[in-house]
Design an enzyme around this catalytic site. Sequence first.
Site, PDB file in Angstrom:
ATOM      1  N   SER A  44       0.688  -1.099   0.056  1.00 27.93           N
ATOM      2  CA  SER A  44       0.214  -0.012  -0.055  1.00 27.93           C
ATOM      3  C   SER A  44       0.865   1.343  -0.067  1.00 27.93           C
ATOM      4  O   SER A  44       2.149   1.173   0.293  1.00 27.93           O
ATOM      5  CB  SER A  44      -0.997  -0.069   1.231  1.00 27.93           C
ATOM      6  N   LEU A 108       2.676  -1.193   5.156  1.00 30.60           N
ATOM      7  CA  LEU A 108       2.155   0.092   5.274  1.00 30.60           C
ATOM      8  C   LEU A 108       3.121   1.070   5.733  1.00 30.60           C
ATOM      9  O   LEU A 108       4.205   0.934   6.444  1.00 30.60           O
ATOM     10  CB  LEU A 108       1.216  -0.058   7.002  1.00 30.60           C
ATOM     11  N   ILE A 139       6.807  -2.667   7.745  1.00 31.54           N
ATOM     12  CA  ILE A 139       6.649  -1.038   7.835  1.00 31.54           C
ATOM     13  C   ILE A 139       7.596  -0.597   6.499  1.00 31.54           C
ATOM     14  O   ILE A 139       8.648  -0.934   6.359  1.00 31.54           O
ATOM     15  CB  ILE A 139       7.149  -0.820   9.075  1.00 31.54           C
ATOM     16  N   LYS A 140       7.078   0.129   5.928  1.00 31.17           N
ATOM     17  CA  LYS A 140       7.486   0.629   4.710  1.00 31.17           C
ATOM     18  C   LYS A 140       8.441   1.997   5.278  1.00 31.17           C
ATOM     19  O   LYS A 140       7.723   2.944   5.459  1.00 31.17           O
ATOM     20  CB  LYS A 140       6.502   0.996   3.439  1.00 31.17           C
ATOM     21  N   ILE A 141       9.732   1.895   5.008  1.00 33.17           N
ATOM     22  CA  ILE A 141      10.367   3.112   5.214  1.00 33.17           C
ATOM     23  C   ILE A 141      11.636   3.444   3.842  1.00 33.17           C
ATOM     24  O   ILE A 141      11.877   2.575   3.143  1.00 33.17           O
ATOM     25  CB  ILE A 141      11.611   2.666   5.992  1.00 33.17           C
TER      26      ILE A 141
END
Length: 371
Positions: A44, A108, A139-141
Site C-alpha cells: 500500500s 504500511l 513497515i515501509k521506510i
Amino acid sequence: MSNPLSELSAAGVAVWLDDISRDRLRTGNLAHLVENRGVVGVTSNPTIFQKAISSSDLYDEQLHDLAIRGVDVGEAVRAITAADVRDACDVLRGVYDASGGVDGRVSLEVDPRLAHEAERTLAEARALWWLVDRPNLFIKIPATRAGLSAITETLAQGISVNVTLIFGLDRYDAVIDAFMTGLEKALAAGRDITDLASVASFFVSRVDTEVDQRLEKIGTSEAKALRGRAAVANARLAFERYEKAFATPRWAALAAAGAKPQRPLWASTSTKDPSLPDTIYVTELIAPGTVNTMPEATLEAFADHGSVTGETIRPRYEEAHEVFAQLTAVGIDLDDVIETLESQGVQKFEDSWTQLLDTIAAHLGSAGSSA
C-alpha cells in the site's frame, strides 16, 4: 490451458497486489485474489489509501466515531489505514503461516514527510507496528540517506521492513548493508531473527519514464533506440548485486543464525508508455527469490496474456551492462537520473499524504457536524 500467474509463482516469483481498500476487503475480493490468482502479499502507499477513502462510504462509520472522539487528523489516518492493513494481514495469515513467514506480508508506509528524519521515522515505525499488531506486517521506510539508519534501527528492534523508493544501484548496496547491520544488531541484543523479514522495493517503470524523456531530448537515432530499456537493465543489475551480497561470509553468518534474505521486490510495474507491452516489467524480471507487486490491471493483464519462458534476469546480466554503457555513451547521466527520481518519489508520496490528510479532515468535519 496455461495459467501464467501459476507459472510465474512456479518460477519462484512471489506475486503481490499493489492495492488495498476496505471495499476489496469487505467484498472478499482480496481473499479471491489470494485463492484464485496466487496473490501472496499486499503493498500500500498514501496514493492508494487516498483513492480508497475518497471513493467509498465504507469508511464513514469509523470516521464518524473518530470525529465524535475528537481525534486529530494524523491519528485518524493511522487508525483508518491500520484497520485496513490489519484486516489484510488476517486475510493473508494462512499464506504467512504456510510459507514460514516468507510471504503473506502486508506493507504500511510511515508518514513520507519524515523521509529525511531518522529518529521520527523510527518512532513512527514503532507506533504503526504496535497499532496493527500482526506478525506479517511490513513497515515501509524510504531508502533516503536518513532512511538507511532508520531501517537499521527498526530491524534491530525486531520490526520487519519493506524498504521503498529504491532507484539506484549504489543506494541499493547501502540498503543491503543497512539490512544486514540491523540483523546483526538484533542478534547482538539477543533477539530471535528467524521471523524478522525485509524486502527491498526497487522502482522500475519510473526509470524508463525519466530516461526516455531525456533520450527524446537528445534525439539521435542511437538515443531513441534505447527507449524502454533502462528500467529493466537497472533492475537486472540490482539483482546481480543482490546475488553477490548474499553470497558473502557476512550473510552466511546471519543465515546460520536463521536470517531470511532480503528479497528484491519489483515495484512500479505498471507500464506508463503505451508503446511497451503492458506486462514488460513482469515478463522481463523473472528470477527465483524475487517479488513482483502489481496493480490489479497489470495482474489481470499478465493472467490473460503473460508468458513465462524461464529466467529473464540472470542470463542477461551482460546485456544489462551493455545497455548502461550505451546510455552513458549517448549522454545520459545515470547518477542524475537516480537523484531526480528519488527526490520526485519522496515528493509524490508527500503530496499524496497531504491529499490523504485533506480527505480525512473533510470527512471528519462532515462526520462531526452530523453527530
